[in-house]
Design a protein around this motif. Structure first.
Motif, short mmCIF file in Angstrom:
data_model
loop_
_atom_site.label_atom_id
_atom_site.label_comp_id
_atom_site.label_asym_id
_atom_site.label_seq_id
_atom_site.Cartn_x
_atom_site.Cartn_y
_atom_site.Cartn_z
N HIS A 1 -6.36 4.04 -10.50
CA HIS A 1 -5.29 4.52 -9.64
C HIS A 1 -4.92 5.97 -9.91
O HIS A 1 -4.42 6.64 -9.00
CB HIS A 1 -4.09 3.59 -9.74
CG HIS A 1 -4.40 2.25 -9.14
ND1 HIS A 1 -4.60 2.06 -7.80
CD2 HIS A 1 -4.62 1.05 -9.72
CE1 HIS A 1 -4.92 0.82 -7.57
NE2 HIS A 1 -4.93 0.18 -8.71
N PHE B 1 -4.91 8.34 -6.64
CA PHE B 1 -3.74 9.10 -6.21
C PHE B 1 -3.93 10.60 -6.33
O PHE B 1 -3.39 11.35 -5.52
CB PHE B 1 -2.49 8.68 -7.01
CG PHE B 1 -1.84 7.45 -6.47
CD1 PHE B 1 -1.06 7.50 -5.33
CD2 PHE B 1 -2.01 6.23 -7.09
CE1 PHE B 1 -0.46 6.38 -4.82
CE2 PHE B 1 -1.42 5.10 -6.59
CZ PHE B 1 -0.64 5.16 -5.45
N LYS C 1 -6.61 12.42 -3.61
CA LYS C 1 -6.29 12.40 -2.17
C LYS C 1 -6.17 13.79 -1.63
O LYS C 1 -5.69 14.69 -2.16
CB LYS C 1 -4.98 11.66 -1.95
CG LYS C 1 -5.14 10.18 -1.80
CD LYS C 1 -3.81 9.61 -1.44
CE LYS C 1 -3.95 8.23 -0.91
NZ LYS C 1 -2.70 7.64 -0.52
N ARG D 1 0.79 -1.23 0.00
CA ARG D 1 0.00 0.00 0.00
C ARG D 1 0.82 1.28 0.00
O ARG D 1 0.33 2.32 -0.36
CB ARG D 1 -0.93 0.01 1.20
CG ARG D 1 -2.02 -0.98 1.07
CD ARG D 1 -2.98 -0.82 2.17
NE ARG D 1 -4.07 -1.77 1.96
CZ ARG D 1 -5.22 -1.69 2.53
NH1 ARG D 1 -5.46 -0.72 3.37
NH2 ARG D 1 -6.15 -2.57 2.29
N LYS D 2 2.07 1.22 0.41
CA LYS D 2 2.86 2.44 0.53
C LYS D 2 3.67 2.74 -0.72
O LYS D 2 4.68 3.40 -0.67
CB LYS D 2 3.77 2.34 1.75
CG LYS D 2 2.97 2.19 3.01
CD LYS D 2 3.83 2.23 4.22
CE LYS D 2 2.92 2.01 5.42
NZ LYS D 2 3.44 2.51 6.62
N LEU D 3 3.20 2.28 -1.86
CA LEU D 3 3.90 2.54 -3.11
C LEU D 3 3.58 3.93 -3.63
O LEU D 3 2.49 4.45 -3.42
CB LEU D 3 3.49 1.52 -4.18
CG LEU D 3 4.00 0.11 -4.02
CD1 LEU D 3 3.43 -0.77 -5.11
CD2 LEU D 3 5.50 0.07 -4.06
N LYS D 4 4.54 4.49 -4.33
CA LYS D 4 4.29 5.75 -5.01
C LYS D 4 3.54 5.47 -6.31
O LYS D 4 3.49 4.34 -6.78
CB LYS D 4 5.61 6.44 -5.32
CG LYS D 4 6.37 6.85 -4.09
CD LYS D 4 7.65 7.53 -4.48
CE LYS D 4 8.41 7.94 -3.24
NZ LYS D 4 9.68 8.56 -3.57
N PHE D 5 2.98 6.51 -6.87
CA PHE D 5 2.21 6.38 -8.09
C PHE D 5 3.04 5.80 -9.22
O PHE D 5 2.56 4.94 -9.97
CB PHE D 5 1.64 7.75 -8.49
CG PHE D 5 0.85 7.71 -9.76
CD1 PHE D 5 -0.39 7.13 -9.79
CD2 PHE D 5 1.37 8.25 -10.92
CE1 PHE D 5 -1.13 7.09 -10.97
CE2 PHE D 5 0.65 8.22 -12.10
CZ PHE D 5 -0.60 7.63 -12.11
N GLU D 6 4.29 6.22 -9.35
CA GLU D 6 5.15 5.72 -10.42
C GLU D 6 5.40 4.22 -10.29
O GLU D 6 5.46 3.50 -11.27
CB GLU D 6 6.48 6.47 -10.43
CG GLU D 6 6.38 7.93 -10.79
CD GLU D 6 5.98 8.81 -9.60
OE1 GLU D 6 6.15 8.38 -8.44
OE2 GLU D 6 5.49 9.91 -9.85
N SER D 7 5.54 3.74 -9.05
CA SER D 7 5.76 2.32 -8.83
C SER D 7 4.52 1.50 -9.18
O SER D 7 4.62 0.41 -9.72
CB SER D 7 6.15 2.07 -7.38
OG SER D 7 7.35 2.72 -7.07
#
Length: 86
Positions: free
Chosen positions: A79, A83, A86, A28-34
């Motif tokens: 997504h 993102f 938020k 869950r703590k991934l950045k949008f790019e990941s």
């Protein structure tokens, strides 16, 4: 005919959509790019399997390719909305 196409291509759609969603759910703590990168890798893996069927003795189905691309597009839309709202 239309129902045959949907039922025949749904495993390809669910594979990309489900695996991308599970990757995002468990990390869950991934950045949008990941998120985009991991989903893109899943899509490329599914597309490479579908395209490999063209040269092997298996059955190539164009609708599976379309379903894979639609699943990746849906993951992107969901997504991007998640993102950026938020």
């Amino acid at each position: 005919m239309f129902l045959d196409i949907i039922l025949g291509s749904s495993p390809s759609f669910l594979y990309v959509f489900g695996l991308s969603s599970l990757l995002i759910l468990f990390t869950r703590k991934l950045k949008f790019e990941s998120v985009i990168k991991y989903s893109f890798i899943v899509m490329l893996g599914a597309l490479s399997y579908e395209i490999e069927q063209y040269w092997s003795s298996r059955v190539f189905d164009f609708y599976d390719v379309v379903a894979t691309l639609l699943a990746f597009s849906l993951v992107l839309i969901i997504h991007i909305n998640y993102f950026f709202k938020k």
